[in-house]
Design a protein around this motif. Sequence first.
Motif, PDB file in Angstrom:
ATOM      1  N   MET A   1       2.926 -49.738 -17.462  1.00  0.00           N
ATOM      2  CA  MET A   1       3.911 -50.078 -16.471  1.00  0.00           C
ATOM      3  C   MET A   1       3.981 -51.603 -16.289  1.00  0.00           C
ATOM      4  N   VAL A   2       2.850 -52.252 -16.239  1.00  0.00           N
ATOM      5  CA  VAL A   2       2.821 -53.707 -16.105  1.00  0.00           C
ATOM      6  C   VAL A   2       3.409 -54.339 -17.361  1.00  0.00           C
ATOM      7  N   GLU A   3       3.089 -53.785 -18.523  1.00  0.00           N
ATOM      8  CA  GLU A   3       3.645 -54.317 -19.764  1.00  0.00           C
ATOM      9  C   GLU A   3       5.153 -54.162 -19.806  1.00  0.00           C
ATOM     10  N   ASP A   4       5.670 -53.048 -19.308  1.00  0.00           N
ATOM     11  CA  ASP A   4       7.111 -52.848 -19.264  1.00  0.00           C
ATOM     12  C   ASP A   4       7.769 -53.895 -18.372  1.00  0.00           C
ATOM     13  N   ALA A   5       7.165 -54.157 -17.239  1.00  0.00           N
ATOM     14  CA  ALA A   5       7.698 -55.159 -16.314  1.00  0.00           C
ATOM     15  C   ALA A   5       7.652 -56.548 -16.944  1.00  0.00           C
ATOM     16  N   ARG A   6       6.580 -56.845 -17.640  1.00  0.00           N
ATOM     17  CA  ARG A   6       6.446 -58.147 -18.299  1.00  0.00           C
ATOM     18  C   ARG A   6       7.493 -58.299 -19.400  1.00  0.00           C
ATOM     19  N   GLU A   7       7.692 -57.234 -20.180  1.00  0.00           N
ATOM     20  CA  GLU A   7       8.680 -57.276 -21.253  1.00  0.00           C
ATOM     21  C   GLU A   7      10.072 -57.479 -20.672  1.00  0.00           C
ATOM     22  N   LEU A   8      10.359 -56.805 -19.585  1.00  0.00           N
ATOM     23  CA  LEU A   8      11.657 -56.945 -18.933  1.00  0.00           C
ATOM     24  C   LEU A   8      11.860 -58.370 -18.427  1.00  0.00           C
ATOM     25  N   CYS A   9      10.824 -58.963 -17.909  1.00  0.00           N
ATOM     26  CA  CYS A   9      10.881 -60.337 -17.402  1.00  0.00           C
ATOM     27  C   CYS A   9      11.041 -61.341 -18.549  1.00  0.00           C
ATOM     28  N   ASP A  10      10.361 -61.093 -19.661  1.00  0.00           N
ATOM     29  CA  ASP A  10      10.396 -62.005 -20.811  1.00  0.00           C
ATOM     30  C   ASP A  10      11.625 -61.808 -21.700  1.00  0.00           C
ATOM     31  N   ARG A  11      12.305 -60.690 -21.529  1.00  0.00           N
ATOM     32  CA  ARG A  11      13.408 -60.318 -22.411  1.00  0.00           C
ATOM     33  C   ARG A  11      14.499 -61.392 -22.525  1.00  0.00           C
ATOM     34  N   PRO A  12      15.016 -61.955 -21.437  1.00  0.00           N
ATOM     35  CA  PRO A  12      16.088 -62.951 -21.581  1.00  0.00           C
ATOM     36  C   PRO A  12      15.692 -64.157 -22.433  1.00  0.00           C
ATOM     37  N   VAL A  13      14.489 -64.659 -22.262  1.00  0.00           N
ATOM     38  CA  VAL A  13      14.048 -65.821 -23.042  1.00  0.00           C
ATOM     39  C   VAL A  13      13.907 -65.441 -24.507  1.00  0.00           C
ATOM     40  N   LYS A  14      13.342 -64.295 -24.778  1.00  0.00           N
ATOM     41  CA  LYS A  14      13.164 -63.828 -26.157  1.00  0.00           C
ATOM     42  C   LYS A  14      14.522 -63.628 -26.825  1.00  0.00           C
ATOM     43  N   ARG A  15      15.438 -63.009 -26.110  1.00  0.00           N
ATOM     44  CA  ARG A  15      16.758 -62.759 -26.683  1.00  0.00           C
ATOM     45  C   ARG A  15      17.515 -64.062 -26.921  1.00  0.00           C
ATOM     46  N   LYS A  16      17.401 -65.008 -25.994  1.00  0.00           N
ATOM     47  CA  LYS A  16      18.073 -66.296 -26.177  1.00  0.00           C
ATOM     48  C   LYS A  16      17.544 -66.983 -27.429  1.00  0.00           C
ATOM     49  N   THR A  17      16.241 -66.973 -27.617  1.00  0.00           N
ATOM     50  CA  THR A  17      15.632 -67.597 -28.792  1.00  0.00           C
ATOM     51  C   THR A  17      16.152 -66.947 -30.066  1.00  0.00           C
ATOM     52  N   GLU A  18      16.254 -65.621 -30.074  1.00  0.00           N
ATOM     53  CA  GLU A  18      16.764 -64.909 -31.246  1.00  0.00           C
ATOM     54  C   GLU A  18      18.213 -65.290 -31.534  1.00  0.00           C
ATOM     55  N   VAL A  19      19.034 -65.323 -30.487  1.00  0.00           N
ATOM     56  CA  VAL A  19      20.446 -65.655 -30.664  1.00  0.00           C
ATOM     57  C   VAL A  19      20.594 -67.098 -31.125  1.00  0.00           C
ATOM     58  N   GLN A  20      19.829 -67.992 -30.528  1.00  0.00           N
ATOM     59  CA  GLN A  20      19.937 -69.400 -30.908  1.00  0.00           C
ATOM     60  C   GLN A  20      19.595 -69.581 -32.384  1.00  0.00           C
ATOM     61  N   HIS A  21      18.586 -68.877 -32.850  1.00  0.00           N
ATOM     62  CA  HIS A  21      18.213 -68.943 -34.268  1.00  0.00           C
ATOM     63  C   HIS A  21      19.358 -68.430 -35.147  1.00  0.00           C
ATOM     64  N   ARG A  22      19.956 -67.305 -34.760  1.00  0.00           N
ATOM     65  CA  ARG A  22      21.064 -66.754 -35.552  1.00  0.00           C
ATOM     66  C   ARG A  22      22.261 -67.698 -35.574  1.00  0.00           C
ATOM     67  N   VAL A  23      22.577 -68.251 -34.411  1.00  0.00           N
ATOM     68  CA  VAL A  23      23.715 -69.176 -34.338  1.00  0.00           C
ATOM     69  C   VAL A  23      23.443 -70.411 -35.202  1.00  0.00           C
ATOM     70  N   GLU A  24      22.236 -70.936 -35.157  1.00  0.00           N
ATOM     71  CA  GLU A  24      21.894 -72.092 -35.996  1.00  0.00           C
ATOM     72  C   GLU A  24      22.052 -71.761 -37.478  1.00  0.00           C
ATOM     73  N   GLU A  25      21.654 -70.550 -37.864  1.00  0.00           N
ATOM     74  CA  GLU A  25      21.828 -70.126 -39.253  1.00  0.00           C
ATOM     75  C   GLU A  25      23.306 -70.054 -39.618  1.00  0.00           C
ATOM     76  N   MET A  26      24.116 -69.538 -38.701  1.00  0.00           N
ATOM     77  CA  MET A  26      25.547 -69.438 -38.944  1.00  0.00           C
ATOM     78  C   MET A  26      26.173 -70.824 -39.077  1.00  0.00           C
ATOM     79  N   LEU A  27      25.802 -71.721 -38.187  1.00  0.00           N
ATOM     80  CA  LEU A  27      26.365 -73.070 -38.210  1.00  0.00           C
ATOM     81  C   LEU A  27      25.975 -73.816 -39.482  1.00  0.00           C
TER      82      LEU A  27
END
Length: 86
Positions: A1-27
Amino acid sequence: MVEDARELCDRPVKRKTEVQHRVEEMLAKLPPEETASFMFEQWWAAELPGRGYSPQDATGFDEAKWQSFEHALMNITTQIRLSNWR
């Protein structure tokens, strides 16, 4: 349960990093003169045309909706690749 909460809290930063990497590859596949004025942070916060949300908003989506966003983003990469064949 604590891990789920932590993952939910960390999710936006992780997703932003993934998207930024993809966008950089596209550019990187485009001519520099076409990408010189692109600012990731500005794009990140802007509402996407026809979508009603920004990429930043998308980081809070559930997994299915997030995957749909990622798929749309990856389609752009495919379109760039195909346009380079012309």
